[in-house]
Design a protein around this motif. Structure first.
Motif, PDB file in Angstrom:
ATOM      1  N   LEU A 195       0.867  -1.186   0.000  1.00  0.00           N
ATOM      2  CA  LEU A 195       0.000   0.000   0.000  1.00  0.00           C
ATOM      3  C   LEU A 195       0.897   1.226   0.000  1.00  0.00           C
ATOM      4  O   LEU A 195       1.103   1.893   1.018  1.00  0.00           O
ATOM      5  CB  LEU A 195      -0.946  -0.017   1.199  1.00  0.00           C
ATOM      6  N   ALA A 196       1.439   1.494  -1.181  1.00  0.00           N
ATOM      7  CA  ALA A 196       2.440   2.551  -1.345  1.00  0.00           C
ATOM      8  C   ALA A 196       2.483   2.967  -2.800  1.00  0.00           C
ATOM      9  O   ALA A 196       2.091   2.200  -3.676  1.00  0.00           O
ATOM     10  CB  ALA A 196       3.816   2.044  -0.922  1.00  0.00           C
ATOM     11  N   PHE A 210      -1.069  -5.852   1.228  1.00  0.00           N
ATOM     12  CA  PHE A 210      -2.210  -6.747   1.032  1.00  0.00           C
ATOM     13  C   PHE A 210      -1.725  -8.124   0.617  1.00  0.00           C
ATOM     14  O   PHE A 210      -0.844  -8.261  -0.240  1.00  0.00           O
ATOM     15  CB  PHE A 210      -3.126  -6.177  -0.053  1.00  0.00           C
ATOM     16  N   ILE A 211      -2.298  -9.164   1.237  1.00  0.00           N
ATOM     17  CA  ILE A 211      -2.008 -10.560   0.907  1.00  0.00           C
ATOM     18  C   ILE A 211      -3.271 -11.171   0.305  1.00  0.00           C
ATOM     19  O   ILE A 211      -4.338 -11.163   0.937  1.00  0.00           O
ATOM     20  CB  ILE A 211      -1.596 -11.357   2.161  1.00  0.00           C
ATOM     21  N   LYS A 224     -10.550   5.497   4.107  1.00  0.00           N
ATOM     22  CA  LYS A 224      -9.816   4.251   3.850  1.00  0.00           C
ATOM     23  C   LYS A 224     -10.166   3.702   2.468  1.00  0.00           C
ATOM     24  O   LYS A 224      -9.274   3.309   1.696  1.00  0.00           O
ATOM     25  CB  LYS A 224     -10.148   3.220   4.927  1.00  0.00           C
ATOM     26  N   MET A 225     -11.454   3.682   2.133  1.00  0.00           N
ATOM     27  CA  MET A 225     -11.868   3.168   0.827  1.00  0.00           C
ATOM     28  C   MET A 225     -11.259   3.984  -0.303  1.00  0.00           C
ATOM     29  O   MET A 225     -10.815   3.449  -1.320  1.00  0.00           O
ATOM     30  CB  MET A 225     -13.394   3.190   0.715  1.00  0.00           C
ATOM     31  N   PHE A 226     -11.217   5.294  -0.117  1.00  0.00           N
ATOM     32  CA  PHE A 226     -10.639   6.182  -1.129  1.00  0.00           C
ATOM     33  C   PHE A 226      -9.164   5.858  -1.367  1.00  0.00           C
ATOM     34  O   PHE A 226      -8.718   5.717  -2.509  1.00  0.00           O
ATOM     35  CB  PHE A 226     -10.805   7.630  -0.674  1.00  0.00           C
ATOM     36  N   LEU A 227      -8.402   5.697  -0.291  1.00  0.00           N
ATOM     37  CA  LEU A 227      -6.974   5.415  -0.429  1.00  0.00           C
ATOM     38  C   LEU A 227      -6.727   4.043  -1.050  1.00  0.00           C
ATOM     39  O   LEU A 227      -5.835   3.882  -1.892  1.00  0.00           O
ATOM     40  CB  LEU A 227      -6.293   5.508   0.939  1.00  0.00           C
ATOM     41  N   LEU A 228      -7.503   3.060  -0.656  1.00  0.00           N
ATOM     42  CA  LEU A 228      -7.325   1.721  -1.213  1.00  0.00           C
ATOM     43  C   LEU A 228      -7.664   1.695  -2.700  1.00  0.00           C
ATOM     44  O   LEU A 228      -7.027   0.974  -3.479  1.00  0.00           O
ATOM     45  CB  LEU A 228      -8.186   0.715  -0.448  1.00  0.00           C
ATOM     46  N   GLU A 229      -8.631   2.479  -3.104  1.00  0.00           N
ATOM     47  CA  GLU A 229      -8.963   2.563  -4.529  1.00  0.00           C
ATOM     48  C   GLU A 229      -7.793   3.145  -5.324  1.00  0.00           C
ATOM     49  O   GLU A 229      -7.541   2.749  -6.466  1.00  0.00           O
ATOM     50  CB  GLU A 229     -10.213   3.414  -4.730  1.00  0.00           C
ATOM     51  N   GLN A 230      -7.061   4.085  -4.708  1.00  0.00           N
ATOM     52  CA  GLN A 230      -5.909   4.666  -5.405  1.00  0.00           C
ATOM     53  C   GLN A 230      -4.789   3.644  -5.569  1.00  0.00           C
ATOM     54  O   GLN A 230      -4.085   3.631  -6.583  1.00  0.00           O
ATOM     55  CB  GLN A 230      -5.388   5.905  -4.663  1.00  0.00           C
ATOM     56  N   LYS A 240      -9.346  -3.720  -6.633  1.00  0.00           N
ATOM     57  CA  LYS A 240     -10.103  -2.743  -5.841  1.00  0.00           C
ATOM     58  C   LYS A 240     -11.128  -3.452  -4.953  1.00  0.00           C
ATOM     59  O   LYS A 240     -11.259  -3.139  -3.761  1.00  0.00           O
ATOM     60  CB  LYS A 240     -10.799  -1.757  -6.766  1.00  0.00           C
ATOM     61  N   VAL A 241     -11.848  -4.417  -5.518  1.00  0.00           N
ATOM     62  CA  VAL A 241     -12.843  -5.160  -4.741  1.00  0.00           C
ATOM     63  C   VAL A 241     -12.180  -5.897  -3.586  1.00  0.00           C
ATOM     64  O   VAL A 241     -12.652  -5.856  -2.435  1.00  0.00           O
ATOM     65  CB  VAL A 241     -13.595  -6.152  -5.645  1.00  0.00           C
TER      66      VAL A 241
END
Length: 261
Positions: free
Chosen positions: A78-79, A97-98, A228-234, A248-249
């Motif tokens: 996540l970078a 993420f694993i 959190k959802m916004f950052l993970l989508e990026q 993304k899902v």
């Protein structure tokens, strides 16, 4: 990666951060972080060494016959994958993420990178028998070492599939800068105790790791969940695969696992 234009400076006044959380989050979703904008001005003349935020090839420690072309990478950091992610923290939090449901031995390494010599020096390594993967997002908080302001670092996560064949282990690497806090930002941070407002300030200053730490470690409530959802989508949008929607899902429905070392 998605390219989002930065609003005019007149919209960044302090009043916007002390008015309402709803307005603050709306601003957050309109502004770039280093993970969102390719060729960010803070980094365009200072490229990091070659890094990749996702593991290549296999999905975890499955056999070659079990690997599908539709499988998402086994490991996603996540970078930012093509630029330095910035932080103010001298003991930053790292997250990855694993995708594989099977637990695997993990190894974490942190290197100090010398831009002049192009050499890296190992400053932290974790590979004990209790350091194992779980499906979802793993968040690692380090008690040591204390990183140095102004220095550049590389961090790497590796899944150990076969100790006798390390070349087959999935791994991923990302680059980080530790930067000094600017006086204006320091003043604004001192004037709010609201974690979401702090995340907005960090995001506007292109401080990816500070923003992500709040999103992943703070008490779960609607606005922070939205952040959190916004950052993970990026992260998904910036992945170097053709499976962005699938990633993304998987990211946004992940369980978060906290690690301390």
């Amino acid at each position: 990666m998605a390219q989002i234009l930065r609003p005019s400076q007149k919209y960044l006044s302090k009043s916007l951060f002390t008015s309402s959380i709803d307005i603050g989050l709306s601003l957050l979703l309109l502004m770039p972080t280093t993970a969102l904008a390719e060729g960010n001005n803070n980094n365009s003349n200072d490229p990091p060494p070659q890094t990749t935020g996702t593991s290549g090839g296999s999905r975890g420690c499955e056999t070659q016959s079990e690997i599908s072309s539709s499988s998402i990478p086994s490991l996603i950091l996540l970078a930012p994958s093509q630029i330095y992610g910035q932080t103010l923290a001298t003991r930053p939090t790292f997250a990855w993420f694993i995708s594989n449901s099977a637990s695997s031995q993990m190894e974490f390494r942190l290197y100090e990178y010398d831009q002049a010599s192009k050499q890296s020096k190992l400053v932290k390594e974790i590979k004990d028998e209790n350091f194992k993967s779980s499906p979802g997002i793993m968040v690692l908080s380090l008690s040591s070492p204390e990183l140095l302001v102004g220095r550049r670092y590389l961090w790497q996560v590796e899944l150990v599939c076969d100790v006798n064949r390390p070349s087959g282990n999935p791994f991923a690497t990302a680059a980080m800068k530790v930067i000094p806090v600017q006086p204006d930002l320091n003043k604004q941070l001192s004037q709010t105790n609201n974690v979401l407002n702090k995340a907005i300030l960090y995001n506007q200053a292109d401080l990816w790791y500070n923003t992500l730490e709040i999103a992943l470690t703070s008490k779960d409530e609607p606005k922070l969940r939205e952040l959190k959802m916004f950052l993970l989508e990026q992260v998904a949008n910036g992945s170097q695969t053709g499976l962005k929607e699938q990633i993304k899902v998987e990211l946004t429905k992940s369980t978060i696992h906290q690690l301390q070392r």
